[in-house]
Design an enzyme around this catalytic site. Sequence first.
Site, PDB file in Angstrom:
ATOM      1  N   GLY A  32       0.803  -1.223   0.000  1.00  0.00           N
ATOM      2  CA  GLY A  32       0.000   0.000   0.000  1.00  0.00           C
ATOM      3  C   GLY A  32       0.835   1.273   0.000  1.00  0.00           C
ATOM      4  N   HIS A  33       0.162   2.408  -0.112  1.00  0.00           N
ATOM      5  CA  HIS A  33       0.814   3.713  -0.241  1.00  0.00           C
ATOM      6  C   HIS A  33       1.556   4.088   1.041  1.00  0.00           C
ATOM      7  CE1 HIS A  33      -3.213   4.493   1.356  1.00  0.00           C
ATOM      8  NE2 HIS A  33      -2.748   5.586   1.903  1.00  0.00           N
ATOM      9  N   ASN A  34       2.715   4.705   0.867  1.00  0.00           N
ATOM     10  CA  ASN A  34       3.551   5.232   1.964  1.00  0.00           C
ATOM     11  C   ASN A  34       4.304   4.154   2.731  1.00  0.00           C
ATOM     12  OD1 ASN A  34       2.268   7.589   1.279  1.00  0.00           O
ATOM     13  ND2 ASN A  34       0.982   7.661   3.096  1.00  0.00           N
TER      14      ASN A  34
END
Lengths: 361, 361, 361
Positions: free
Chosen positions: C261-263
């Site tokens: 996922g993002h980050n």
Amino acid sequence: MTATRFTVRDIAQSLGAEAAGDLDLTIGQAAEPQDAQAGDLAMATNPKYADKLKEGAAEVALVWEGADWQSFGLKAAIFTPRPRMAMAGVTAQLDPGQHFNSGIHPSAVIDETAELSEGVSVGPLTVIGPRAKIGAGSVIGPQSFIGADVAIGEDAIIRECVSIGARVQIGNRFRAQPGARIGGDGFSYVTPEVSGVENARKSLGDQGEARAQSWERIHSLGSVTIGDDVELGMNATVDNGTIRDTEIGHGTKLDNQVHLGHNTRVGNDCLLCGQCGISGSVDIGNNVVLGGKTGVGDNLFIGDGVISAGGTNILANVPAGRVVMGYPAIKMDTHMEIYKAQRRLPRLMRDIDALKKAVFK
Amino acid sequence: MTATRFTVRDIAQSLGAEAAGDLDLTIGQAAEPQDAQAGDLAMATNPKYADKLKEGAAEVALVWEGADWQSFGLKAAIFTPRPRMAMAGVTAQLDPGQHFNSGIHPSAVIDETAELSEGVSVGPLTVIGPRAKIGAGSVIGPQSFIGADVAIGEDAIIRECVSIGARVQIGNRFRAQPGARIGGDGFSYVTPEVSGVENARKSLGDQGEARAQSWERIHSLGSVTIGDDVELGMNATVDNGTIRDTEIGHGTKLDNQVHLGHNTRVGNDCLLCGQCGISGSVDIGNNVVLGGKTGVGDNLFIGDGVISAGGTNILANVPAGRVVMGYPAIKMDTHMEIYKAQRRLPRLMRDIDALKKAVFK
Amino acid sequence: MTATRFTVRDIAQSLGAEAAGDLDLTIGQAAEPQDAQAGDLAMATNPKYADKLKEGAAEVALVWEGADWQSFGLKAAIFTPRPRMAMAGVTAQLDPGQHFNSGIHPSAVIDETAELSEGVSVGPLTVIGPRAKIGAGSVIGPQSFIGADVAIGEDAIIRECVSIGARVQIGNRFRAQPGARIGGDGFSYVTPEVSGVENARKSLGDQGEARAQSWERIHSLGSVTIGDDVELGMNATVDNGTIRDTEIGHGTKLDNQVHLGHNTRVGNDCLLCGQCGISGSVDIGNNVVLGGKTGVGDNLFIGDGVISAGGTNILANVPAGRVVMGYPAIKMDTHMEIYKAQRRLPRLMRDIDALKKAVFK
């Protein structure tokens, strides 16, 4: 990368937010507080970022309501009552995009009967099939596939390597991330005689006397119907329906690697997080949020507003408004209570042994 | 979309089913009972559809044995002793297909040493590598990839965006849904010295004194061998074997996003439902049905006819014929019994507290 | 397929291993002991293969230390103190590869501002976007996509149908299997007012009085940064970061269908096995090994050297060095203890009923 710059005043106005300080300063990109430089907008949406702002060299920041912005060395600040909501507006403005070509790339293979409305872009090596219709302003990225008789509304943004099978109908403002796939055939097979699986499902565990058989294929005659403002994540997959279409309502978002089986209907404004797997013929209401890796068995009903924790396996209907967890899924608070009891189980065993010794001697 | 029409007589004959009423009526497509119009074949395979038939405007329906078809306003009916089996026949006849081009699309990039048998179609922007062999009547859809030295049998239907790596061997009547991938390298790494993982697997939880190390890659020298009548779902992935080939038997079907690790062998006539994940070097028998999201640990044996419920995690060998469920997988009926006991656990805790007070005072 | 042949002496030298017998014999490929023929190198890395060597017709084998090689009918043998480590060396030498073209295929669509270093190969129908930089000796396979401003280091091997979105930065010796995708937008949405999900997360189960709302999109302004010696499996997906980049450290390998996922940040030398799903903003240390289908909730911390069993759902931080299992994840040995107690639960229920009858009468 992006040359566009915005003044603090512009950004505050577009957010409908208060601002203070030098409103004519311009910013070109967002940055985390500790990384921000002059010309960046530091995203310090929470008091926990106060120290990080001081670590960085931001001159402008998006800050929480009531922040003592001058003490952080800022020259200007924008105040946000609901910071994540402000993030939506700010990131939309600053999105540098993918730099896809505009217009129709000469290497695209577009059937002569396809209809492309005004302002449609098509990337290199993309295929658009017979009688497909693409709405005004839509961007079809590189190496994507739009099948026969597909209809896509206005202002779609379809990234690279997306595929959409024949007869899929999609509303406006559709977004598809790389590798999203719509319109594969449903996974639907049948044996000539009753199978062990059919017996085991009825008896909850007993296969009975069924003999081993081969599987006959049930073809998918339906396709997929998708509403407005839907987004599909990378490598997500949505199956065709058997007789009628599989359906996704307005405003619903599917994360990466979500799987949606044949005939399933998902309502409006749902979020299906990463790697959720929804079997065939499931009926999901509106405003449902399924945590990552949630699985849902076939032919089930999930009511409006249901929420599931990550990793939940739903094996029975869930009434509207319920928050569920576990395998099989139960109410989250019941799950917590059982879970705490489980952790005490080994000690409990010893208690019972002691009791038995005392009572039965 | 599909111009072909069939008489009631034709369909009944092809199914080997009884029919009644006006056998010369023609139908062009299937429909759900409540949606059906004149010219449709309503799929009313179960008495629960009786009311829905009355809602719709069907003139012809596929109905259950003994249905009082005239009372539903029908002009003709076809009777099915095993309705889902009839669905296989009817949907095969009425499948409108994807409208891919026939022949070789001029934009396809086909190596001059590839051998395409009679009647092979190749879609736009598809790549076929050196020495690949495609059997008679096979359809290779748009933007797909067939690697070097691949052999595919007769009458394959390969959809858009499928990729098949070098040396994969596939039997007749193969079907691959969009984005299915065969022949990536296996996930196989080793550290120069014994690693914490190796220790933890042996000790069931203790990493020992292993030091942190980098991973060396074990290359996949094997490929994948697939039998006749196999189908792969959208974005399913099948890894190459390390020394020998990964193998899939005849008649086995893999649903969307199923993952098959290196060296694994799956027998004949298995169904692996959505998002199943099979690790490396697993040996799966014939007629096995794994429910959605079933996981199988590496180097395990799954006997013939095993069935797993959705979400099962198989961490040990499973003997033939067993129906399993849970994490870790156990017999379904044992799982049910334990699960019921778990739900009583919080009350049980209170009972034991009361007992302790009474006995030990 | 591969014409190159190696002498026993060559192979032993490259492995730094002892050898015995006729060191001038040549071998062309590896084989499992029971399948090996003259000219093959039988991989008999363990005493359990002694009988299988006799089944086959190998003249040369890679054997365990101290093996009585002549008794197996071999003419030469190579001895390995750590057999899997020897596999890494042998398979690298014997890998027949994918037979991709060298040079730039004329059908590739390469932006004139892209920079390809010396010895780069680009496959048919591949797209390379503006300002992308490809390091010396890298192979970009057929039908892949390299977005705008991407930088890839030296000696990458990118297979068919891989896509890499704008601004992704990748180190040296990168490997991507077919269908791997980097740089889709993160799954990040917000409602104008507080939502039921926000309430339920805080209260662990109570949605409160939140009303149903639509989701506003938070765009991904960040991209993805990847270190040296990283490998991505088939159909794996790595999301862009929101403000800063999502990050993967040096030497980390992601198996098929892994979702990041993002980050999220993953450290160095980690293995994420098949179908692992890592939510957004997770911080994973170095030398972490997550078993197949492990899920990790958002905003969590996983310390160095953590190991999870297959199917684990991590819903809280995990300190360095811990071996975990279960849903939710707990220490593996605690899980085992609870699990054993669970299996005794149904009998326990009967014990307690008996106790209650005896004590309370």
